[in-house]
Write an enzyme that holds these catalytic residues in place. Structure first.
Site, PDB file in Angstrom:
ATOM      1  N   HIS A 242       0.898  -1.113  -0.156  1.00  0.00           N
ATOM      2  CA  HIS A 242      -0.076  -0.018  -0.063  1.00  0.00           C
ATOM      3  C   HIS A 242       0.887   1.288  -0.017  1.00  0.00           C
ATOM      4  CE1 HIS A 242      -2.818   2.714   2.241  1.00  0.00           C
ATOM      5  NE2 HIS A 242      -3.007   3.204   0.752  1.00  0.00           N
ATOM      6  N   HIS A 334      -6.734   4.325  -5.204  1.00  0.00           N
ATOM      7  CA  HIS A 334      -7.817   4.933  -4.448  1.00  0.00           C
ATOM      8  C   HIS A 334      -7.845   6.299  -4.356  1.00  0.00           C
ATOM      9  CE1 HIS A 334      -5.362   2.940  -1.079  1.00  0.00           C
ATOM     10  NE2 HIS A 334      -5.246   4.281  -1.167  1.00  0.00           N
ATOM     11  N   HIS A 409     -12.251   1.581   0.098  1.00  0.00           N
ATOM     12  CA  HIS A 409     -10.671   1.326  -0.043  1.00  0.00           C
ATOM     13  C   HIS A 409     -10.075   0.890   1.387  1.00  0.00           C
ATOM     14  CE1 HIS A 409     -10.098   4.820   2.227  1.00  0.00           C
ATOM     15  NE2 HIS A 409      -8.722   4.980   2.059  1.00  0.00           N
TER      16      HIS A 409
END
Lengths: 486, 140
Positions: A242, A334, A409
């Site tokens: 991420h 996102h 998300h």
């Protein structure tokens, strides 16, 4: 309720903020009752920053189509709420910096290994240690790939393909990235030299805050057909990355906030909150920003691609796996804005869709999904917390009809960073997680406290609301085994 | 208290006060770098000169903090001391400042979190009873 912000419940997880005052469309919020109660309490308390006011403000922007949306992980952002979606008509609409934010195309890459949990358990300590040492993370960490301005320009146009060509990854990765890891209208000439210079040492770095790298196990398969298409089975070891566009994206955001302030005045656009400064899509300023955002998005795709390569290297070193044995399941952002086609009132038309803290979640049949996933729709990657779970979900036909094919998300923060740092102690969080079988390597203990699982909403509740609303469907639950934080 | 970190669910608010606008801006910069490193460990050995212009006090605050943030990657420096002079310049404002610090040393400076940007949310620079207050929300 203060300011006329009275919500009407139309289904168990769907609420309408009726059009009033300057709103051009209503607001539509998909969330559970507990989340809604929190949003309403913020309004009652006249909280300085609250998400319902932000939904109302987005609904007031010129050219917005259908409704200003908020998804179940909604919480206050800046300009748009986090978990916000806004689609705009290309001729009458605007593009807003606050609909994307500073971390352009921040997102998640999911890698699948061929390993089962039992085979990895004995090596998990070593894998975690080596990932922590290999993937640059935390404040001031520098990547190993150094690029000149001319090379940065190519990266901004070519995205993930540029770094794959230089040996960071395999060509098959590209087919499993949103937009194939390259957004087409990128224009490096509208990205400042300062933005490019800030990126020199940051390609292939994780960052800090809520960014992470996790070794996870597929804990439960909830949709066998889609899980099979994605190559996920119970007990399988996967890795989630991420992160976003790093300093380059941050600088583009900063530069264009300023430029859009001037554009809003020039075009006489009424701005309900300064963070919503914007320009008409079909204006020189709007086109420049979209060209810059595409560069930021491509930078983020390339960044996650380089980190994926570093992860593969660690698995080769520790577990003897060849590079191609670790497959990219999907990579999706996102924080983005791009042109997509959607059916509105029976007519299919191009729209500019902003997603701030929400993902694209196209349902079955869309050509944008990789061929192997087309019958079920592409994966939607939902980041959980260090102590709970992440989810792989997918889009639905209903989500295409009512949410511009958008997905949640993450769990969504419940506590501010300040409150979390006060309530949790980094070392205690790490030892509590260790007791639960989750090992954490972190550069900053304060960062761990701010990201403590208790600082977030229950991810199960958020996922449950998205399922109940019919906009997303759960495919698999992933549990963390090893967590690397900046 | 010259620096206060405020609650914002996703990010972090910053409110800095001082008897003058110059000092409020210096404190805001200290508040920004206090989120990233342990300020007490940063020696003010190297100076970076800043010259900026902006149409309003609030815009000048964003320019000032975002310039310092960018210098972190451009020069590798983190800063702990700031000297700011703000002057009126025709219809706008001008800031001349010096930030003092040293190259980030993760072993010594105890790095905390990275700040991505200075947002316009809740942005204000105003006179108060006791002097000046500068406020903004940082994306982290």
């Amino acid at each position: 309720m203060a300011g006329g912000l009275r919500l009407e419940r139309v289904a168990s997880s769907e609420w309408i903020l009726p059009r009033e005052g300057a709103m051009r469309v209503p607001g539509r919020i998909y969330a559970d009752a507990e989340t809604i109660a929190q949003l309403e309490e913020d309004v009652r308390n006249r909280a300085e920053w609250n998400a319902l006011v932000q939904v109302r403000n987005v609904a007031s922007l010129p050219g917005i189509v259908d409704a200003a949306l908020a998804l179940p992980d909604v919480h206050p952002g800046y300009g748009f709420p986090i978990g916000g979606v806004g689609a705009f008509d290309l001729d009458d609409g605007v593009v807003a910096v606050g609909g994307v934010g500073f971390d352009i195309n921040c997102g998640v890459r999911l890698l699948a290994t061929p390993l089962e949990r039992a085979a990895v358990e004995p090596r998990i300590e070593r894998l975690g240690e080596r990932l922590f040492a290999t993937v640059p993370a935390g404040l001031g960490a520098e990547g190993r790939l150094r690029l000149s301005i001319a090379e940065i320009d190519r990266l901004l146009v070519e995205g993930a393909a540029y770094v794959v060509e230089r040996g960071y990854g395999v060509p098959d990765d590209l087919a499993h990235i949103e937009e194939n890891g390259r957004i087409e209208n990128a224009d490096p000439s509208v990205v400042s030299t300062r933005a490019k210079q800030r990126q020199f040492r940051q390609v292939g770095t994780l960052g800090s805050g809520n960014h992470y790298l996790e070794i996870q196990v597929v804990d439960r398969v909830l949709d066998p057909e889609a899980a099979s298409a994605y190559g996920l089975s119970e007990g399988r070891i996967v890795v989630s990355i991420h992160t976003g566009s790093r300093a380059l994206g941050h600088q583009i955001g900063q530069d264009y906030l300023k430029e859009m302030t001037e554009a809003s005045v020039k075009y006489g656009i009424p701005i309900p909150e300064r963070e919503l400064v914007c320009a008409p899509i079909r204006s020189p300023e709007g086109e420049r920003y979209l060209g810059a955002v595409a560069c930021g998005a491509n930078c983020a795709f390339a960044n996650r691609q380089v980190i994926a390569h570093l992860v593969r290297g660690v698995f080769t070193e520790v577990a003897g796996l060849p590079e191609e044995a670790i497959r990219t399941v999907y990579d999706i952002g996102h924080n983005n804005v791009k042109v997509e086609t959607h059916a509105v009132d029976g007519a299919v038309r191009p729209l500019l869709v902003h997603r701030k803290g929400s993902t694209r979640a196209f349902g079955p049949g869309r050509k944008e999904s990789p061929q192997a996933y087309r019958s079920v729709g592409h994966p939607v990657l939902v980041g959980g917390t260090m102590g709970t779970a992440s989810y792989v979900m997918r889009g639905t036909d209903r989500g295409m009809e009512v949410a511009f094919g958008s997905g949640i998300h993450g769990a969504g923060r419940a506590l501010s960073r300040k409150k979390a740092a006060k309530r949790f102690w980094g070392e205690t969080v790490v030892s509590d997680l260790a007791a639960a079988g989750i090992r954490v390597w972190a550069h900053s203990k304060r960062g761990v406290a701010e990201e403590a699982p208790g600082a977030y909403k229950d991810v199960e509740r958020v996922v449950g609301a998205a399922i109940d609303a019919g906009i997303n469907k759960a495919v698999a639950r992933l549990r963390p085994l090893a967590v690397i934080k900046g | 208290m010259p620096i206060e970190h405020l609650d914002h669910t996703a990010d972090l608010g910053l409110r800095a006060t001082g008897p003058t606008e110059d000092e409020a801006f210096s404190e805001a910069a200290r508040g920004l770098f206090a989120l990233m490193v342990d300020l007490a460990t940063v020696r003010p050995d190297q100076e970076y000169a800043v010259h900026l212009e902006a149409p309003t006090d609030a815009d000048l605050l964003v320019e000032w903090l975002s310039d310092l943030l960018a210098q972190k990657e451009l020069t590798g420096l983190v800063f702990s001391q700031f000297d700011v002079r703000i002057g009126r310049n025709g219809g706008g404002l001008r800031l001349d400042g010096v930030a003092s610090g040293e190259r980030l040393d993760p072993g010594r400076h105890r790095p905390k979190i990275e700040v991505k940007g200075i947002s316009y949310l809740g942005l204000s620079v105003r006179r108060t009873d006791g002097g000046w207050a500068a406020q903004c929300v940082l994306d982290v």
